[in-house]
Design a protein around this motif. Structure first.
Motif, PDB file in Angstrom:
ATOM      1  N   GLN A 208       0.719  -1.233  -0.158  1.00  0.00           N
ATOM      2  CA  GLN A 208       0.029   0.149  -0.083  1.00  0.00           C
ATOM      3  C   GLN A 208       1.139   1.334  -0.057  1.00  0.00           C
ATOM      4  O   GLN A 208       0.343   2.265   0.027  1.00  0.00           O
ATOM      5  N   HIS A 209       1.968   1.110   0.067  1.00  0.00           N
ATOM      6  CA  HIS A 209       2.867   2.233  -0.111  1.00  0.00           C
ATOM      7  C   HIS A 209       3.328   2.799  -1.397  1.00  0.00           C
ATOM      8  O   HIS A 209       2.854   2.011  -2.302  1.00  0.00           O
ATOM      9  N   SER A 210       3.602   3.867  -1.641  1.00  0.00           N
ATOM     10  CA  SER A 210       3.967   4.528  -3.118  1.00  0.00           C
ATOM     11  C   SER A 210       5.012   3.496  -3.849  1.00  0.00           C
ATOM     12  O   SER A 210       5.780   3.045  -3.241  1.00  0.00           O
ATOM     13  N   PRO A 211       4.439   2.843  -4.976  1.00  0.00           N
ATOM     14  CA  PRO A 211       5.428   2.229  -5.399  1.00  0.00           C
ATOM     15  C   PRO A 211       6.599   2.679  -6.015  1.00  0.00           C
ATOM     16  O   PRO A 211       7.748   1.878  -5.893  1.00  0.00           O
ATOM     17  N   ARG A 212       6.719   4.002  -6.386  1.00  0.00           N
ATOM     18  CA  ARG A 212       7.915   4.640  -6.621  1.00  0.00           C
ATOM     19  C   ARG A 212       8.842   4.710  -5.463  1.00  0.00           C
ATOM     20  O   ARG A 212      10.237   4.423  -5.355  1.00  0.00           O
ATOM     21  N   ALA A 213       8.237   5.067  -4.250  1.00  0.00           N
ATOM     22  CA  ALA A 213       9.169   5.386  -2.975  1.00  0.00           C
ATOM     23  C   ALA A 213       9.520   3.925  -2.718  1.00  0.00           C
ATOM     24  O   ALA A 213      10.668   3.710  -2.075  1.00  0.00           O
ATOM     25  N   TYR A 214       8.630   2.622  -2.886  1.00  0.00           N
ATOM     26  CA  TYR A 214       9.082   1.445  -2.375  1.00  0.00           C
ATOM     27  C   TYR A 214      10.235   1.092  -3.042  1.00  0.00           C
ATOM     28  O   TYR A 214      11.246   0.710  -2.615  1.00  0.00           O
ATOM     29  N   ARG A 215      10.240   1.278  -4.530  1.00  0.00           N
ATOM     30  CA  ARG A 215      11.240   0.844  -5.515  1.00  0.00           C
ATOM     31  C   ARG A 215      12.811   1.595  -5.056  1.00  0.00           C
ATOM     32  O   ARG A 215      13.526   1.031  -5.010  1.00  0.00           O
ATOM     33  N   THR A 216      12.551   2.965  -4.747  1.00  0.00           N
ATOM     34  CA  THR A 216      13.583   3.807  -4.304  1.00  0.00           C
ATOM     35  C   THR A 216      14.234   3.257  -3.157  1.00  0.00           C
ATOM     36  O   THR A 216      15.377   3.467  -2.818  1.00  0.00           O
ATOM     37  N   MET A 217      13.299   2.915  -1.983  1.00  0.00           N
ATOM     38  CA  MET A 217      13.866   2.690  -0.890  1.00  0.00           C
ATOM     39  C   MET A 217      14.703   1.402  -1.013  1.00  0.00           C
ATOM     40  O   MET A 217      15.576   1.430  -0.532  1.00  0.00           O
ATOM     41  N   LYS A 218      14.303   0.254  -1.847  1.00  0.00           N
ATOM     42  CA  LYS A 218      15.085  -0.859  -2.237  1.00  0.00           C
ATOM     43  C   LYS A 218      16.236  -0.536  -2.891  1.00  0.00           C
ATOM     44  O   LYS A 218      17.270  -1.060  -2.736  1.00  0.00           O
ATOM     45  N   GLN A 219      16.447   0.513  -3.639  1.00  0.00           N
ATOM     46  CA  GLN A 219      17.427   1.216  -4.244  1.00  0.00           C
ATOM     47  C   GLN A 219      18.490   1.654  -3.235  1.00  0.00           C
ATOM     48  O   GLN A 219      19.783   1.292  -3.237  1.00  0.00           O
TER      49      GLN A 219
END
Length: 489
Positions: A208-219
């Motif tokens: 439910q988090h922002s998909p872009r923020a989630y992927r950037t956090m993984k980065q």
């Protein structure tokens, strides 16, 4: 029989508005070994899940009493004697793990039983590991004189610390769920009967988090693992500055917090992104029928008048309902538009499932081309609306891009498989050629079915001509195509 389908089983799930897939390794009698065919099958399912913007979660688990006992040792005896094939297997396994680790989806290994060697390497690549209280997990490679080749020796130490990882890898023993939890390896350990629900709940919450923020956090996490502190801090500043100053979601998250509402992030389906949408969902069969009628009427009104010239009254007049009925199910005209286009994209994803036969590549090309053109013709009104609104609406433009990428990725996979089977020129760049040929086909479909500039050829003749162009562009030898109307689709 589709052997790839037999290796793994896909199940769809939805919880609290978040959608995902659960992939079961499906050779329980052999304790779900991971061989090259299984890796390819997992990559194929990952392709499909990443291409579907409505999906946020990707869970891997095992059928029967095991998650996975690792590589297929019987096959290894033959594989070790074929260095090129072994290298290809390791490269694909590495690619699978990297995509699970760094991709846009919330990934989770749901360890339902014994998990060892390659199974543990697969689990380590996921964002989360959940485990049944009755399961055991470990490295185990030394038990059969083997070594990890899919990142296990590198990821385990980063997950639980190098001293503890040395114990795990050098002892070769299996550890209980409680020991794995104490080591910090797993996100949750629970009774077997609660594992499925608890795992989906964990993934759904993260989804439910922002998909872009989630992927950037993984980065950012990957940068922290791979760099020295000073370099990591510098990269963090660059990445965070870029996200905060270019992402709509960064501002939307702050605004939603201040306004005490759920955020409406880009890339989330309506069911996930706004509480008001949930409030508008029908709670009876009659309500479902009314909602479906309003959607169908909106589609007709948009096709007749154009989206920009259509009003709510046009939709309700078409449906023979009051305007008040519309607002019981949709917040505004934009909401019904998004839902129509998301339905289109979901159908595109389903349409683009694998249809590749290495024994008859020409027929595969022809069948896929015909299927695409027929689908475009049937949904020409939605494509026209998609292209019209995409010029001014970033969210719709993203839906359009996603719909195209589904096909481009499918074409690229086909070319890659043809190259693996020595049917296509290995010097071709699959992604470039997929974009080139896919764009040509899409432009023809738009010209013909949206603009109405029909060819004098029948659809079967168009398919034959287009497939011939494709075959000559991709394959080493000119493919023989059957005349129109004779192919057994």
């Amino acid at each position: 029989m589709n052997t790839t389908a037999a290796l793994v089983i896909r199940e769809n799930w939805e919880m609290d508005g978040t959608r995902g897939v659960l992939i079961r390794l499906n050779r329980p009698k052999q304790r779900n070994p991971i061989d090259h065919e299984t890796v390819r099958a997992l990559l194929g399912h990952l392709d499909e899940a990443e291409a579907d913007p409505l999906l946020r979660g990707f869970i891997v688990t095992g059928s029967g009493p095991a998650f996975s006992a690792g590589g297929d040792l019987r096959k290894y005896v033959d594989l070790y004697a074929r260095p090129a094939q072994f290298a290809a297997f390791l490269e694909d396994f590495k690619r699978l793990c990297e995509r699970l680790e760094r991709g846009p989806l919330v990934t989770c290994a749901m360890v339902n039983g014994v998990c060892v060697a390659g199974g543990t390497e697969l689990a380590l690549a996921c964002d989360f590991i959940t485990i049944s209280d009755s399961a055991n997990i470990g490295d185990g490679h030394l038990g059969s004189g083997q070594l990890p080749g899919a990142g296990g020796s590198q990821r385990l130490g980063r997950a639980i610390g190098w001293q503890k990882a040395k114990e795990w890898m050098l002892s070769g023993r299996l550890y209980t769920a409680a020991e794995a939890e104490a080591a910090g390896l797993v996100a949750l350990a629970t009774a077997p009967e609660y594992l499925n629900e608890s795992t989906i709940g964990l993934v759904a919450a993260a989804g439910q988090h922002s998909p872009r923020a989630y992927r950037t956090m993984k980065q950012l996490i990957h940068v922290g693992r791979e760099t020295q502190l000073d370099d990591g801090l510098r990269r963090e500043l660059e990445i965070v500055h870029n996200y905060a100053t270019t992402s709509r979601d960064a501002v939307e998250g702050l605004t939603a917090f201040l306004e005490k509402r759920r955020p409406n992030y880009e890339g989330l389906s309506g069911a996930t992104s706004g509480a008001s949408d949930n409030d508008l969902q029908p709670r009876s069969q009659k309500g479902n029928r009314t909602r479906a009628l309003l959607k169908a009427s909106a589609r007709k009104a948009f096709a007749r008048n154009g989206y920009g010239n259509s009003r709510i009254s046009d939709i309700t007049s078409q449906a023979k309902l009051s305007q008040g009925s519309f607002y019981r199910y949709f917040a505004d005209r934009e909401a019904v538009l998004y839902e129509l286009l998301e339905d289109l994209l979901r159908d595109v994803v389903e349409l683009a499932r694998e249809n590749w036969s290495p024994a008859d590549p020409a027929r595969s090309v022809r069948a896929t081309t015909k299927k695409y053109l027929e689908f475009y013709r049937e949904n020409a009104d939605l494509y026209a609306m998609l292209i019209e609104v995409a010029q001014s609406d970033p969210r719709v433009r993203q839906i359009w891009t996603d719909a195209r990428d589904v096909f481009y990725r499918r074409i690229a996979r086909m070319i890659t498989r043809a190259q693996s089977g020595e049917l296509a020129d290995p010097s071709l760049d699959p992604e470039f050629l997929a974009t080139l040929l896919g764009g040509m086909t899409e432009q023809y479909a738009y010209t013909c079915f949206v603009e109405g500039r029909y060819s004098s050829l029948s659809l079967d003749e168009v398919v034959d001509q287009m497939s011939l162009v494709w075959a000559r562009a991709i394959f080493r030898e000119r493919a023989t195509l059957e005349p129109a109307g004779t192919a057994n689709e």
